[in-house]
Design a protein around this motif. Sequence first.
Motif, PDB file in Angstrom:
ATOM      1  N   MET A   1       5.157  -4.071   7.037  1.00  0.00           N
ATOM      2  CA  MET A   1       4.114  -3.211   7.596  1.00  0.00           C
ATOM      3  C   MET A   1       2.937  -3.148   6.658  1.00  0.00           C
ATOM      4  O   MET A   1       3.061  -2.631   5.551  1.00  0.00           O
ATOM      5  CB  MET A   1       4.660  -1.798   7.758  1.00  0.00           C
ATOM      6  CG  MET A   1       5.478  -1.643   9.006  1.00  0.00           C
ATOM      7  SD  MET A   1       6.287  -0.044   9.020  1.00  0.00           S
ATOM      8  CE  MET A   1       7.972  -0.582   9.264  1.00  0.00           C
ATOM      9  N   VAL A   2       1.818  -3.689   7.092  1.00  0.00           N
ATOM     10  CA  VAL A   2       0.660  -3.700   6.206  1.00  0.00           C
ATOM     11  C   VAL A   2       0.285  -2.285   5.813  1.00  0.00           C
ATOM     12  O   VAL A   2       0.018  -2.016   4.647  1.00  0.00           O
ATOM     13  CB  VAL A   2      -0.582  -4.287   6.905  1.00  0.00           C
ATOM     14  CG1 VAL A   2      -1.610  -4.699   5.886  1.00  0.00           C
ATOM     15  CG2 VAL A   2      -0.212  -5.420   7.800  1.00  0.00           C
ATOM     16  N   SER A   4       1.950   0.411   5.422  1.00  0.00           N
ATOM     17  CA  SER A   4       2.721   1.094   4.385  1.00  0.00           C
ATOM     18  C   SER A   4       2.473   0.454   3.014  1.00  0.00           C
ATOM     19  O   SER A   4       2.465   1.152   2.002  1.00  0.00           O
ATOM     20  CB  SER A   4       4.203   1.172   4.740  1.00  0.00           C
ATOM     21  OG  SER A   4       4.708  -0.097   4.984  1.00  0.00           O
ATOM     22  N   LEU A   5       2.255  -0.866   3.004  1.00  0.00           N
ATOM     23  CA  LEU A   5       1.920  -1.503   1.716  1.00  0.00           C
ATOM     24  C   LEU A   5       0.600  -0.960   1.185  1.00  0.00           C
ATOM     25  O   LEU A   5       0.457  -0.665  -0.006  1.00  0.00           O
ATOM     26  CB  LEU A   5       1.801  -3.025   1.893  1.00  0.00           C
ATOM     27  CG  LEU A   5       3.097  -3.781   2.172  1.00  0.00           C
ATOM     28  CD1 LEU A   5       2.828  -5.263   2.415  1.00  0.00           C
ATOM     29  CD2 LEU A   5       4.052  -3.619   0.998  1.00  0.00           C
ATOM     30  N   THR A  93       0.688 -11.537   2.372  1.00  0.00           N
ATOM     31  CA  THR A  93       1.639 -10.581   2.946  1.00  0.00           C
ATOM     32  C   THR A  93       2.304 -11.172   4.181  1.00  0.00           C
ATOM     33  O   THR A  93       3.511 -11.081   4.375  1.00  0.00           O
ATOM     34  CB  THR A  93       0.903  -9.277   3.333  1.00  0.00           C
ATOM     35  OG1 THR A  93       0.054  -8.907   2.271  1.00  0.00           O
ATOM     36  CG2 THR A  93       1.870  -8.166   3.615  1.00  0.00           C
ATOM     37  N   LYS A  98       6.696 -10.171   4.156  1.00  0.00           N
ATOM     38  CA  LYS A  98       6.884  -8.807   3.644  1.00  0.00           C
ATOM     39  C   LYS A  98       6.783  -7.753   4.741  1.00  0.00           C
ATOM     40  O   LYS A  98       7.190  -6.619   4.556  1.00  0.00           O
ATOM     41  CB  LYS A  98       5.804  -8.491   2.595  1.00  0.00           C
ATOM     42  CG  LYS A  98       6.146  -8.991   1.209  1.00  0.00           C
ATOM     43  CD  LYS A  98       5.097  -8.501   0.223  1.00  0.00           C
ATOM     44  CE  LYS A  98       4.992  -9.467  -0.946  1.00  0.00           C
ATOM     45  NZ  LYS A  98       3.671  -9.616  -1.485  1.00  0.00           N
ATOM     46  N   THR A  99       6.175  -8.116   5.872  1.00  0.00           N
ATOM     47  CA  THR A  99       5.979  -7.100   6.908  1.00  0.00           C
ATOM     48  C   THR A  99       7.039  -7.186   7.988  1.00  0.00           C
ATOM     49  O   THR A  99       6.954  -6.537   9.009  1.00  0.00           O
ATOM     50  CB  THR A  99       4.609  -7.286   7.570  1.00  0.00           C
ATOM     51  OG1 THR A  99       4.549  -8.616   8.072  1.00  0.00           O
ATOM     52  CG2 THR A  99       3.493  -7.041   6.613  1.00  0.00           C
ATOM     53  N   GLU A 100       8.023  -8.039   7.795  1.00  0.00           N
ATOM     54  CA  GLU A 100       9.014  -8.165   8.854  1.00  0.00           C
ATOM     55  C   GLU A 100      10.032  -7.045   8.786  1.00  0.00           C
ATOM     56  O   GLU A 100      10.037  -6.234   7.877  1.00  0.00           O
ATOM     57  CB  GLU A 100       9.629  -9.560   8.812  1.00  0.00           C
ATOM     58  CG  GLU A 100       8.478 -10.539   8.935  1.00  0.00           C
ATOM     59  CD  GLU A 100       8.821 -11.910   9.447  1.00  0.00           C
ATOM     60  OE1 GLU A 100       9.993 -12.286   9.376  1.00  0.00           O
ATOM     61  OE2 GLU A 100       7.883 -12.573   9.897  1.00  0.00           O
ATOM     62  N   MET A 505       1.296  -8.642  12.260  1.00  0.00           N
ATOM     63  CA  MET A 505       2.061  -7.842  11.306  1.00  0.00           C
ATOM     64  C   MET A 505       2.321  -6.426  11.808  1.00  0.00           C
ATOM     65  O   MET A 505       3.002  -5.649  11.146  1.00  0.00           O
ATOM     66  CB  MET A 505       1.336  -7.796   9.954  1.00  0.00           C
ATOM     67  CG  MET A 505       1.322  -9.149   9.274  1.00  0.00           C
ATOM     68  SD  MET A 505       0.770  -9.030   7.576  1.00  0.00           S
ATOM     69  CE  MET A 505      -0.999  -9.028   7.777  1.00  0.00           C
TER      70      MET A 505
END
Length: 592
Positions: A1-2, A4-5, A93, A98-100, A505
């Motif tokens: 999740m972009v 939250s990053l 990302t 990382k967003t999966e 994403m």
Amino acid sequence: MVLSLVNEKVGKVFEAFGLDKSLGAVSISNRADLSDLQCNGALQAAKVLKRRPLDIAHEMKGALENTGIFSQVTVDGPGFVNLTLSDEFIIDTFLSGKTEKRENPAPQKIIIDYGGPNVAKPLHVGHLRSAIIGEAIKRIARELGHDVIADIHMGDWGTPMGMLIAKLKDDHPEWPYFNDKFSPSDEIGKPPLSAAELNTLYPQAAAQFKENEAFAEKAREATAQLQGGHPGYRKLWRHFVDLSIESIKIDFSALDVDFDLWLGESDADASSHEVIDGLSKAGISEESQGAIVIDVAREQDKTEMPPLILRKKDGAATYATTDLATIFQRVRDYKPDRILYVVDQRQSLHFTQVFRAAGQAGYIKEDALEHIGFGTMNGKDGKPFKTRAGGVMRLGDLIQSAIDHALHEAGFSAEPADKEIKDMVAKIAVAAIKFGDLSNLRTTDYVFDLNEFIRFDGKTGPYIQYAAVRAGSVLEKAGVDETLSAPVVKSFANKAERALTLSLMGLPAALQRSFDKRMPSDLCEYAYDLANKFSVFYHDCPIATEDNAELRNFRLYLTQKTQETLKKSLECLAISVPKKMLRAPKPQSLAS
Ligand code: ARG
């Protein structure tokens, strides 16, 4: 999740200023042309630090730039911070996955009660909405890692059952089922009537019940005897239930709606005595004018809150009794963390009473019980949807009319014999009905308009299916038949790639939002946005024909992710994607 990053990084900046990191929450910018994200935290920070928001925002600008994830940070207005993500951050990302999907750190056991059709009565639009919305919420919750049990909770136990028995007794007094000494070997056919007969029987019995008091009395008596265990009535009733389940299974499977438990109100009967006795012993229920009731009123109630009636003067149990006994059983048998009820909004008083009573009884915490109400499906005249003849809609007819519309939209003049085309049309029709329903805010009424729902070029189910099919055919033409591995790319060649990547994403966040709000419309919105972004990308960027091999691979990769993500989004809405979406061949021109 972009998001939250990004929130993590921005939160750290706020902490460095001695502020709570939650003040730094970013949201999607409502001016996508100016920035990707915005953060309005400096305005709240100003109150905490007793300083000018604009000064804080300017001071933070440098720290935000140093996070290395933004290509541009601007301060606007009284202290709004607009953020544009750097292409490297987006690409990195996205390609690193990382967003999966992540493992759910706190999965819950959830029972979801939806569908709720009634034995022998045709499904009405309320059941249709319940089935469609409930199925979507179930799938979304499962996708998020919750342990979900779906229960249809059939209406199979009230006065309507007595009406049917009384009617059959009038019509066929010679049948053995009415004999007090009925034994199973007396059965005259299993079942003694057909599903079609049962369906025509109910409206007749209901009409008689309304008009003829003597018949109504017989029906009530038959209900009491059925519930009291009369063997012949029980047998007959079992046939009603079996016949109904059979036809409901056909209807619901056409909609891709399925349940783990096919229980009904009658299944709660076994516990209702225990429940009623227990509540009276515990002093939770009381006698009132010959009935047994539970006082559920609270001081803060703004409207009148009548007591829940556990047992009527004549000894009969009520809809509330079965719901309360069902909660008792569900807690005993499954120990759920939550129970969700997807039922027409108009039943909200009933659920408030039942939930309060269950809380007072100590079966489960009141706030673990949730009524997920929905608005009415109206016809174009603004009144609750009816068939053209003014009758109750039958699901099969509704689907058929959607199929006719879909054929027309695809340019076919008659239903083709080809199996693949038939399958395609059925999937389009169901997608139109379901997306047409789900894309509306659950709580509002909406107008059922097949002409709108079936269009291939609007915010419709078929439009999103079409995007997924198109992505599939790009891949097929390019000979891609396996999962592509992440390519090596450092920048975007086109802004449509960037917008598509960002959208790709967004699924986990959309699922989470949709579930938290119990609003499948959020997921619909997401799928629609992704389909739009893909459509621009498809239009603006050569994919299989791109000469630069690295770029071609990246675009094929984006296409494959789009296909996967659209399919997954639709699957969570219980909408499937046909293999192909064809239009009828253009009629030959009549050249002379
Ligand atoms: N059979 C009911 C009706 O048609 C709906 C059941 C909803 N579920 C429940 N647990 N009350 O209105």
